[in-house]
Design a protein around this motif. Structure first.
Motif, PDB file in Angstrom:
ATOM      1  N   PRO A 250     -26.815  25.397  36.720  1.00 23.16           N
ATOM      2  CA  PRO A 250     -26.389  26.261  35.608  1.00 23.16           C
ATOM      3  C   PRO A 250     -24.946  26.734  35.716  1.00 23.16           C
ATOM      4  N   ALA A 251     -24.431  26.792  36.945  1.00 24.70           N
ATOM      5  CA  ALA A 251     -23.058  27.272  37.124  1.00 24.70           C
ATOM      6  C   ALA A 251     -22.024  26.153  36.961  1.00 24.70           C
ATOM      7  N   THR A 252     -22.468  24.907  36.866  1.00 23.56           N
ATOM      8  CA  THR A 252     -21.530  23.791  36.738  1.00 23.56           C
ATOM      9  C   THR A 252     -21.073  23.631  35.294  1.00 23.56           C
ATOM     10  N   ARG A 253     -19.781  23.577  35.088  1.00 26.85           N
ATOM     11  CA  ARG A 253     -19.227  23.403  33.745  1.00 26.85           C
ATOM     12  C   ARG A 253     -18.983  21.918  33.486  1.00 26.85           C
ATOM     13  N   LEU A 254     -19.540  21.416  32.396  1.00 26.99           N
ATOM     14  CA  LEU A 254     -19.338  20.028  31.999  1.00 26.99           C
ATOM     15  C   LEU A 254     -18.310  19.989  30.880  1.00 26.99           C
ATOM     16  N   VAL A 255     -17.229  19.264  31.110  1.00 26.42           N
ATOM     17  CA  VAL A 255     -16.146  19.162  30.127  1.00 26.42           C
ATOM     18  C   VAL A 255     -16.022  17.692  29.705  1.00 26.42           C
ATOM     19  N   VAL A 256     -16.165  17.429  28.421  1.00 26.92           N
ATOM     20  CA  VAL A 256     -16.035  16.073  27.884  1.00 26.92           C
ATOM     21  C   VAL A 256     -14.691  15.964  27.176  1.00 26.92           C
ATOM     22  N   VAL A 257     -13.885  15.009  27.623  1.00 28.28           N
ATOM     23  CA  VAL A 257     -12.522  14.855  27.109  1.00 28.28           C
ATOM     24  C   VAL A 257     -12.402  13.505  26.399  1.00 28.28           C
ATOM     25  N   PHE A 258     -11.824  13.516  25.207  1.00 21.82           N
ATOM     26  CA  PHE A 258     -11.521  12.285  24.482  1.00 21.82           C
ATOM     27  C   PHE A 258     -10.015  12.054  24.594  1.00 21.82           C
ATOM     28  N   PRO A 259      -9.588  11.231  25.556  1.00 19.39           N
ATOM     29  CA  PRO A 259      -8.145  11.024  25.753  1.00 19.39           C
ATOM     30  C   PRO A 259      -7.481  10.500  24.477  1.00 19.39           C
ATOM     31  N   PRO A 260      -6.261  10.916  24.204  1.00 16.89           N
ATOM     32  CA  PRO A 260      -5.575  10.527  22.962  1.00 16.89           C
ATOM     33  C   PRO A 260      -5.057   9.092  22.996  1.00 16.89           C
ATOM     34  N   VAL A 261      -5.980   8.151  22.948  1.00 16.98           N
ATOM     35  CA  VAL A 261      -5.578   6.737  22.952  1.00 16.98           C
ATOM     36  C   VAL A 261      -5.905   6.068  21.626  1.00 16.98           C
ATOM     37  N   HIS A 262      -6.525   6.803  20.695  1.00 23.09           N
ATOM     38  CA  HIS A 262      -6.977   6.187  19.445  1.00 23.09           C
ATOM     39  C   HIS A 262      -5.808   5.731  18.580  1.00 23.09           C
ATOM     40  N   ALA A 263      -4.878   6.642  18.306  1.00 20.69           N
ATOM     41  CA  ALA A 263      -3.774   6.297  17.406  1.00 20.69           C
ATOM     42  C   ALA A 263      -2.892   5.163  17.929  1.00 20.69           C
ATOM     43  N   PRO A 264      -2.492   5.165  19.199  1.00 22.96           N
ATOM     44  CA  PRO A 264      -1.651   4.052  19.682  1.00 22.96           C
ATOM     45  C   PRO A 264      -2.350   2.716  19.667  1.00 22.96           C
ATOM     46  N   ALA A 265      -3.699   2.708  19.615  1.00 19.57           N
ATOM     47  CA  ALA A 265      -4.432   1.448  19.648  1.00 19.57           C
ATOM     48  C   ALA A 265      -4.556   0.802  18.271  1.00 19.57           C
TER      49      ALA A 265
END
Length: 271
Positions: A250-265
């Motif tokens: 319960p004390a663990t923080r889960l962070v989901v990141v969407f790296p900004p690679v969409h536009a350059p692709a």
């Protein structure tokens, strides 16, 4: 001319003894190698070892992750592929006070990344944070989540028999020898404990993004290709991620990141 009956009688027995001796010698040699490999622990997995030397020699993150992922000096991890590799754990530590380790492995998809995350959490059941870099590879419809490139799953799996089978590789045998030589030095050069690797100079050497050096990095789905998610669960990787999240402390923080690679692709306008 007749064959000597005494020779005909003893020949099969001699061959049987030879075959038994050969098989026994091979079995002893195999057992001796496995015992040595287990004792040496070439990738610092923490299994019983004779060489009390933490860390590994400089090498790629695919094999160095086994050592970094169990290091008690870190209580948070960054997991993903090259899209999130440039996130420096030292900067996150400065901003949060939490010691992060970079466990990203270039060229991996959700299956490998969830395996890495699970390995880290097995060794850090009360981790303070887990950062996952999510990209288009997570949109696969294949529930098996097959690896995008060869990956040493045996090295991170919680399976003793699978680990033993994994040790039976020529490359691993070479690493056993390398490990002995590396650990015998007084001050051996060690792979970065926090896993940070700035790969940007390597990519800049390829030239302009639309140049010939980048051909292997352009993988786009044609408009008439079938939907990879048709006929099955919409996002099986998301289901696996949900299961991992349910098992977190319960004390663990889960962070989901969407790296900004969409536009350059995206294709340039007019092409």
């Amino acid at each position: 001319m007749r064959a000597d009956p005494s020779v005909a009688t003893t020949a099969p027995a001699a061959w049987r003894r030879f075959a038994v001796t050969l098989v026994a010698a091979a079995a002893l040699l195999l057992a001796g190698y496995l015992a040595l490999a287990l004792a040496v622990d070439p990738y610092d997995t923490g299994r019983p070892r004779l060489l009390a030397r933490d860390g590994v020699r400089p090498q790629g993150p695919r094999t160095a992750t086994a050592s970094r992922g169990r290091d008690p000096a870190f209580t948070a991890a960054i997991v993903g592929n090259s899209h999130i590799q440039l996130v420096a754990p030292a900067r996150l530590r400065e901003a949060t006070g939490i010691p992060f380790v970079q466990l990203s492995v270039p060229g991996t998809g959700p299956g490998e990344q969830l395996l890495v995350a699970g390995y880290f959490l097995r060794h850090h059941p009360h981790a303070r944070a887990l950062v996952l870099g999510i990209d288009s590879a997570w949109c696969t419809g294949d529930p098996a989540l097959p690896p995008l490139k060869p990956f040493p799953s045996w090295l991170l799996a919680d399976d003793a028999l699978g680990y033993l089978r994994g040790l039976l590789r020529i490359r691993v045998a070479a690493e056993v020898v390398n490990r002995i030589g590396w650990a015998s030095r007084k001050a051996p050069r060690r792979a970065a404990p926090d896993g940070y690797w700035d790969y940007e100079p390597d990519y800049l050497a390829l030239g302009a993004p639309d140049g010939p050096g980048w051909e292997g990095f352009r993988t786009r789905r044609a408009p008439d290709d079938p939907d990879p998610n048709s006929g099955g669960p919409a996002f099986p990787a998301a289901e696996r991620l949900r299961a991992l999240a349910r098992g977190l402390d319960p004390a663990t923080r889960l962070v989901v990141v969407f790296p900004p690679v969409h536009a350059p692709a995206q294709d340039r306008a007019g092409t």
